[in-house]
Design an enzyme around this catalytic site. Sequence first.
Site, PDB file in Angstrom:
ATOM      1  N   GLU A 311       0.817  -1.214   0.000  1.00  0.00           N
ATOM      2  CA  GLU A 311       0.000   0.000   0.000  1.00  0.00           C
ATOM      3  C   GLU A 311       0.854   1.269   0.000  1.00  0.00           C
ATOM      4  O   GLU A 311       0.388   2.351   0.364  1.00  0.00           O
ATOM      5  CB  GLU A 311      -0.947   0.009   1.213  1.00  0.00           C
ATOM      6  CG  GLU A 311      -1.804  -1.237   1.360  1.00  0.00           C
ATOM      7  CD  GLU A 311      -2.770  -1.479   0.200  1.00  0.00           C
ATOM      8  OE1 GLU A 311      -2.728  -0.717  -0.792  1.00  0.00           O
ATOM      9  OE2 GLU A 311      -3.551  -2.434   0.278  1.00  0.00           O
ATOM     10  N   HIS A 330      -2.050   3.223   8.218  1.00  0.00           N
ATOM     11  CA  HIS A 330      -3.210   2.479   7.713  1.00  0.00           C
ATOM     12  C   HIS A 330      -3.437   1.289   8.634  1.00  0.00           C
ATOM     13  O   HIS A 330      -2.512   0.543   8.938  1.00  0.00           O
ATOM     14  CB  HIS A 330      -2.959   1.996   6.286  1.00  0.00           C
ATOM     15  CG  HIS A 330      -3.854   0.876   5.862  1.00  0.00           C
ATOM     16  ND1 HIS A 330      -5.226   0.965   5.929  1.00  0.00           N
ATOM     17  CD2 HIS A 330      -3.578  -0.362   5.382  1.00  0.00           C
ATOM     18  CE1 HIS A 330      -5.751  -0.177   5.502  1.00  0.00           C
ATOM     19  NE2 HIS A 330      -4.771  -1.000   5.176  1.00  0.00           N
ATOM     20  N   HIS A 332      -6.442  -1.883  10.135  1.00  0.00           N
ATOM     21  CA  HIS A 332      -7.662  -2.659   9.940  1.00  0.00           C
ATOM     22  C   HIS A 332      -8.412  -2.711  11.274  1.00  0.00           C
ATOM     23  O   HIS A 332      -8.916  -3.757  11.664  1.00  0.00           O
ATOM     24  CB  HIS A 332      -7.328  -4.070   9.470  1.00  0.00           C
ATOM     25  CG  HIS A 332      -6.757  -4.124   8.088  1.00  0.00           C
ATOM     26  ND1 HIS A 332      -7.181  -5.031   7.150  1.00  0.00           N
ATOM     27  CD2 HIS A 332      -5.790  -3.393   7.476  1.00  0.00           C
ATOM     28  CE1 HIS A 332      -6.496  -4.868   6.026  1.00  0.00           C
ATOM     29  NE2 HIS A 332      -5.643  -3.872   6.212  1.00  0.00           N
ATOM     30  N   HIS A 392     -11.956  -2.563   3.660  1.00  0.00           N
ATOM     31  CA  HIS A 392     -10.504  -2.607   3.855  1.00  0.00           C
ATOM     32  C   HIS A 392     -10.082  -2.175   5.252  1.00  0.00           C
ATOM     33  O   HIS A 392      -9.454  -2.933   5.977  1.00  0.00           O
ATOM     34  CB  HIS A 392      -9.857  -1.711   2.792  1.00  0.00           C
ATOM     35  CG  HIS A 392      -8.396  -1.958   2.576  1.00  0.00           C
ATOM     36  ND1 HIS A 392      -7.918  -3.066   1.937  1.00  0.00           N
ATOM     37  CD2 HIS A 392      -7.310  -1.222   2.920  1.00  0.00           C
ATOM     38  CE1 HIS A 392      -6.577  -3.015   1.881  1.00  0.00           C
ATOM     39  NE2 HIS A 392      -6.200  -1.910   2.477  1.00  0.00           N
TER      40      HIS A 392
END
Length: 422
Positions: A311, A330, A332, A392
């Site tokens: 990513e 980032h 989850h 995502h």
Amino acid sequence: MEVKAFEYIKKYASGLAEIEGCDSKELRAVVSFEGETYQTVKGADFAALSEGDVEKISGKLSDLWIEQALVEDSSPIGAVVVSRTEFCTRACEKDMVLRPCLDDMAQIIGHKVVAVEYDEKAVRKALSGAAGCFVKGKYTITTGRSLYEAMVALTVLEKSAEVNLLAEKQGGGKSIILPEAMLMRMIYKKKYSKAEQSFKQEEAAGADSAEAADRVAGARAVVTGNEEISGQEEMTAEEAKLRQSLVDFGNKLVETGLVQGTWGNLSVRLDDRYMLVTPSGLDYARLTAGDIVKVEIETLEYEGNLKPTSEKGIHASIYKLRDDVGAVIHTHSKYCSVFAAARKDLEIQGSAEETFGKLVKCADYALPGTKSLKKNTAKAFGQSMGCIMANHGMVCGGRDIQEAFDNCRMLEGYAEQRAKGC
């Protein structure tokens, strides 16, 4: 050999016991180790496992006979975890067919998880396309090539069950279509986290952890202090400091439950030309400053032997879009994932508006690692300090890594309130 097998199981036992909503007294593990099969005894305390809690079962039939058969056949399954967790149990009681509304489930678990009777044929069929299944009236089974992988599978499956149940209040989770879910699973099994899997599989085969780490390290660009980076110029003290900050905050993400396993990624802006990012698929607990990858923001070319996160394009796009952003994370995380699963924007009120505005946008769905995901995420991020990523997770920015981390926690806390209707 029995002592080494015990040490291997104990290494991951406490992590299993710490899974939220897991009854540690109901946990069982069956593993293949150095060609033998071992299991934890019934009632073993995974939070404080002792040698007497692990027994070799080769040559006799375990009371967990199906699980024993799974690790003793010729399949790639090297470990099975049996558990009773809150949300997997709820999903089983509802006889749910759990489909992936999040890509981490698609990759780590598969395209669906079903509830079946405790019958070898039924269990094998359920596990033929997935790393987990629900067993009616009994428990949940998760599998992996190593005990670590089976543990991560349980973590992700429990989160997926909770997210799917919470998403019902947001109009329901939107499942990833079957071909894409199967593609993600195939890529994960064949390519993702190769270095980490090499280490885990050597460890499961009985190799000394230090020796296994040394062999895996041959593929890693080792950098400490002011040593040269793959023949490049010596790093500055500031770069060394920023590299270590990514290691430190990677571990903080794990400690605070914002990531599971090797999922999620972090970066900092080094200068106008470069960013430093976490590598692809390495366990945060074993990450070193030397593993951090230097990437050119414009071209995405990188230095060293380790690949940067897949990513990296998302991070670069945000840096190009926003001069005021010096770090990007980032994750989850569970409650932001509820809105990611439902593909819904998150309305913001109160003091959080100063950071995120009145609405945290949900980026349109795209496959992980694609140009479309990079483009969609940057568009949704806009002038905010965060956005949701459909199916995502979420991404947050900040002036530095501390602020980006604080913003992740703020957004996750607000998403929890909204998801639970507080």
